[in-house]
Structures are given as structure tokens and as C-alpha cells.
Design an enzyme around this catalytic site. Structure first.
Site, short mmCIF file in Angstrom:
data_model
loop_
_atom_site.label_atom_id
_atom_site.label_comp_id
_atom_site.label_asym_id
_atom_site.label_seq_id
_atom_site.Cartn_x
_atom_site.Cartn_y
_atom_site.Cartn_z
N ARG A 76 0.83 -1.19 0.00
CA ARG A 76 0.00 0.00 0.00
C ARG A 76 0.87 1.24 0.00
O ARG A 76 1.90 1.29 0.68
CB ARG A 76 -0.92 0.01 1.21
CG ARG A 76 -1.69 -1.30 1.33
CD ARG A 76 -3.10 -1.13 1.73
NE ARG A 76 -3.23 -0.36 2.93
CZ ARG A 76 -4.15 0.59 3.10
NH1 ARG A 76 -4.96 0.91 2.13
NH2 ARG A 76 -4.22 1.22 4.25
N SER A 140 7.39 -5.65 6.73
CA SER A 140 6.97 -6.56 7.79
C SER A 140 7.65 -7.92 7.73
O SER A 140 7.00 -8.96 7.56
CB SER A 140 5.46 -6.69 7.75
OG SER A 140 4.94 -5.38 7.81
N ASP A 194 5.32 -3.73 10.69
CA ASP A 194 3.89 -3.41 10.76
C ASP A 194 3.35 -3.44 12.19
O ASP A 194 2.42 -2.70 12.51
CB ASP A 194 3.06 -4.32 9.83
CG ASP A 194 3.35 -5.79 10.03
OD1 ASP A 194 4.19 -6.14 10.88
OD2 ASP A 194 2.75 -6.61 9.30
#
Ligand code: ADP
Ligand code: MG
Length: 449
Positions: A76, A140, A194
């Protein structure tokens, strides 16, 4: 024995194999805290306890930041505005799917893809957001940081096997790729996991938040720790709070059943990420597939010709479990003809058995961290949780909560499990803002204590 008697016996057996009862949870918590202690002290441990070089926000940070969030399934790109009063709003966002082929490509190719996504995002939003030049990168995977804007990838997880990245600084790789895309004005201000992003995002508005948890493709968590309790942090004031990334997916003092062992053997990283393989979205479908194949072989479900529908590795996902448990006829939607209501009911039950264990283990791991910080659970703990497994699996939260009630009765009300969607991405912006006033690779500690 009748057919249904044999079926019932088999199900009871599965319930035992996948059971995670109160006593097991208590043992788990004690082993887990033991590993936390060892990891913090810098000793050999399956919990790496990686310091993030950043503390929690105070809510007054402000500005507009751009974030790049690579979770595992999705990438994203977004811009986030922090209003300085605990309010964070996503001003623009775009989601990209990481192509399967890139998960086995070279580092150069993967990072070029990330940079192209940034570039294409900027093309879409150039009129509104060209001013933002501080980029926060949520990456992450297990990374060892030595500053807020630098980190070395320890090893890939979640099905990634990209060459030439392990052992390298992923911030430098991203910066190089950005300059290959002629995005030279970008400064990668902060690197975060994350889990840290999720904690930061929630905490920006809620000071009681002291844990970030991911329950998505993978699983992991972080919490704030005093620098003085972390080995090799002598360059940071003792009382300074540093968020520690547990990398709990790798916790290994938990017993595997025969299906966990089979899944582990066929995985890209045998022996590693033992807890993640029992809990996270990437693996629940595969566990289900292995159990279903076993039931077909034992002659208690479907028939041998239908085996072919369950032959392909990773052909089932955690969505199949949640849809089956919700009563959807997924066997028909998979194109398997002639199945009965009983077949669907058994599938739903197996799905429940596998997912309930996942939720109970996740809850026990949260309990271990919370009672590490607050032994008698005297205060409220808001736990920021991001990830589609928690968000979209209908019974996941309830199963976690009932584990906490079994463990702590009324005090379990002090655990506030808060869905923090977008947490990892919004948090990246908060991290960039906090990083601006703390510690970077080229600077001395400039925090306020
Ligand atoms: P990431 O981990 O890449 O940030 P997500 O948080 O969206 O991404 O998690 C993706 C995981 O969530 C996948 O393993 C997927 O199978 C699982 N998932 C997505 N939707 C559902 C659902 N409705 N029920 C159960 N699991 C789901
Ligand atoms: Mg995510």
C-alpha cells in the site's frame, strides 16, 4: 462401528490434536515470558526482541507523511496527515498486489516494483500531494535495526524468497530503487515493522495502547520496554521507552501435532516460524487441506476420487475456513459435485477446530506480553490489532476473548482488543513524525530525556 460413529471418533481425535486448553495456555505463557527474558538479555531465544529505536508518540506530532506498507500479500502506498491532536487521516491511498513471481525474484526486481508503485501513486495524486517528501517504510519481515532509518533483513518469511536481500539494509535498497525511478527527492525517514506501525497508529490517539499485534498473512507483536532492560542499548537513556518487536512468529516452545509437522516439512523455512505456522492467515488453509486429505484417506469424508480437489499445496486459504464456518457451501463453489450437507458440516467443524486454536494461541501470546508489563493486570491495556484474519474471520475475536476470560475471569475486561485497520500504514506516518525528533543513523540521540 457405524459410519457416523467413526466420524465422531475421528473428530474427537482432531479436537484433541488441535486442543489448546487452559493448562496448555498457562504453560505457554510461562515459556513465552522465559523466552522474552532471554531475548531481552541478548541470550539465545526464539523471541528475538528487536529494539525499534523509537518510543510511543505523544499525540502532538503533526505534518503530512507518505508511507509505503509491504505486508506480505499487499503493498500500500498512502499519504497521511497528522493533525497534532491525536487525529490521523489518510489523504490518499492505493493498494497493489505483490505478483507471485516477484516473491521469488531478485532484490533489485522487488525494490524496483516498490519504487514503480510509488511513482504510479504520485502520477495519480500529483496535484494534491507532491509536497510530502518524507517516506516511512513499513516492512513486515524480521529486520535488525541499528537506527530508526536503517535495518538489515535477517531472513524472509511468509513465502518470500527474494535473492540478494537477506543480510542487506532494506532502506538503502529502497532508496537506490527510488533513485533509479528518478524519485531522488525522497528521504526514507523511518523503517518500521507493521506491528510497530499498528501500535503507533493507535497510540497516537489512545495513550493506554501498549501493544501492537498483527494477525494477517503472518503474525507478530510489539510493546514498549525500558531501554535499561534491553541488552546492548547503552547508547540510549535507561528510562527511555523503546518499542520492542518480539518477532513472535518464530516462538518455538509449543508442541506441534502431526499436521503442524507435515506443514512445516513442506514449507520454504522448515523449523522456523513455528507459532506463525499455527496461527496466521497464510497457513490455516494449508492445515485444513492436510487434515481434509487425511479424512478422505481414512474414509470418513467424501470419497477417494475427490482427493484430486485437495491435491495442490496452498490451494485452500484462511478465507475458505471462515466461509465454511459461516455456513457457506464452499465445496460446490470449488466445483466438487454431489456433496452433502453432512460433508459441509464436517468441513465447518474442522475449520472451527483449526481456527479456534489459532485464536486461543494468539490470545495467550497477548496475555504473556500484557502480564509481563503488568503482572496483575491492574490497568487497562488497549491492544491495537491489524490484519485481515482478525478483521474478517467472524469468530476469531470471540475465540480470543474466551481464552482471556478462562485465563483471568473478570480482569480479562482490562484487555481491550482494538481493530486498528490501516494501522501499519498510518503508523508509519506517526513513526516518521516521531523519528524526526529522536534518533537517526547519522545523528546522536536527540530525544528529550
Ligand atoms: P498483509 O498480511 O499482507 O498485510 P492482510 O492483513 O490483508 O495482509 O492479511 C492477509 C491474510 O488474511 C491472508 O492470509 C488471507 O487469507 C487472510 N484473509 C483475508 N480475508 C479473510 C477472511 N475473510 N477470513 C479469513 N482470513 C482472511
Ligand atoms: Mg498488513
Amino acid at each position: 462401528m457405524t459410519d457416523s460413529g467413526q466420524k465422531e471418533k475421528m473428530m474427537t481425535h482432531l479436537e484433541e490434536l488441535f486442543g489448546f486448553d487452559l493448562e496448555q495456555a498457562r504453560t505457554f505463557i510461562s515459556f513465552f515470558q522465559d523466552e522474552m527474558k532471554r531475548g531481552l538479555a541478548g541470550n539465545q531465544s526464539s523471541l528475538k526482541m528487536i529494539p525499534s529505536y523509537i518510543g510511543r508518540p505523544i499525540g502532538s506530532e503533526q505534518g503530512e507523511y507518505m508511507a509505503l506498507d509491504l505486508g506480505g500479500t499487499n503493498l500500500r502506498v498512502l499519504t497521511v496527515r497528522l493533525d497534532g491532536r491525536g487525529g490521523a487521516s489518510v489523504t490518499a491511498a492505493r493498494r497493489f498486489t505483490v505478483p507471485q513471481s516477484l516473491m521469488h525474484a531478485t532484490g533489485h526486481e522487488l525494490f524496483d516494483f516498490l519504487a514503480r508503485c510509488v511513482s504510479s501513486f504520485l502520477d495519480d495524486h500529483s496535484s494534491k500531494n507532491t509536497r510530502s517528501r518524507h517516506l516511512a517504510f513499513t516492512f513486515s519481515f524480521p529486520v535488525v535495526q541499528n537506527a530508526v532509518n536503517s535495518g538489515i533483513l535477517l531472513r524472509w518469511t511468509k513465502g518470500f524468497a527474494v535473492s540478494g536481500v537477506e543480510g542487506k539494509d532494506v532502506v538503502a535498497m529502497l532508496a537506490d530503487a527510488l533513485s533509479r525511478q528518478c524519485l531522488k527527492n525522497f528521504r526514507v525517514a523511518a523503517l518500521a515493522n507493521d506491528t510497530v506501525g499498528t501500535l503507533m497508529a493507535k497510540c497516537y490517539a489512545d495513550p493506554d495502547c501498549d501493544m501492537g499485534v498483527i494477525l494477517g498473512t503472518g503474525t507478530n507483536a510489539c510493546y514498549p520496554e525500558k531501554a535499561g532492560r534491553i541488552a546492548n542499548m547503552s547508547n540510549v537513556p535507561e528510562n527511555r521507552e523503546i518499542i520492542v518487536n518480539l518477532e513472535w512468529g518464530d516462538f518455538n516452545r509449543i508442541e506441534q501435532n502431526i499436521f503442524d509437522q507435515a506443514l512445516d516439512r513442506q514449507s520454504l523455512n522448515p523449523g522456523a516460524q513455528r507459532l506463525e505456522k499455527m496461527v496466521s492467515g497464510m497457513y490455516l488453509g494449508e492445515l485444513l487441506r492436510l487434515v481434509l486429505l487425511n479424512l478422505i484417506e481414512k474414509g470418513v469424508w467424501l470419497n477417494p476420487e475427490q482427493r484430486c480437489h485437495f491435491q495442490r499445496i496452498h490451494s485452500l486459504s484462511s478465507e475458505h475456513l471462515s466461509r465454511a464456518e459461516a455456513g457457506e457451501d464452499i465445496l460446490s463453489s470449488m466445483g466438487i459435485p454431489g456433496t452433502t450437507k453432512e460433508d459441509a458440516a464436517l468441513l465447518a467443524r474442522v475449520s472451527h477446530i483449526i481456527a479456534a486454536r489459532a485464536a486461543r494461541i494468539a490470545a495467550a501470546a497477548i496475555a504473556a506480553v500484557v502480564t509481563w508489563m503488568d503482572e496483575n493486570i491492574e490497568k487497562r491495556h488497549s491492544i491495537a490489532i491489524d490484519g485481515s484474519l482478525f478483521e474478517k474471520y467472524p469468530q476469531f475475536r470471540t475465540n480470543m476473548e474466551s481464552m482471556l476470560v478462562e485465563l483471568y475471569g473478570g480482569r480479562s475486561a482490562h484487555f481491550d482488543l482494538c481493530l486498528t485497520p490501516d494501522g501499519s500504514a498510518v503508523g508509519a506516518a506517526v513513526i516518521a513524525a516521531v523519528a524526526a525528533k529522536t534518533y537517526t543513523r547519522d545523528e546522536e540521540w536527540v530525544g528529550d530525556s
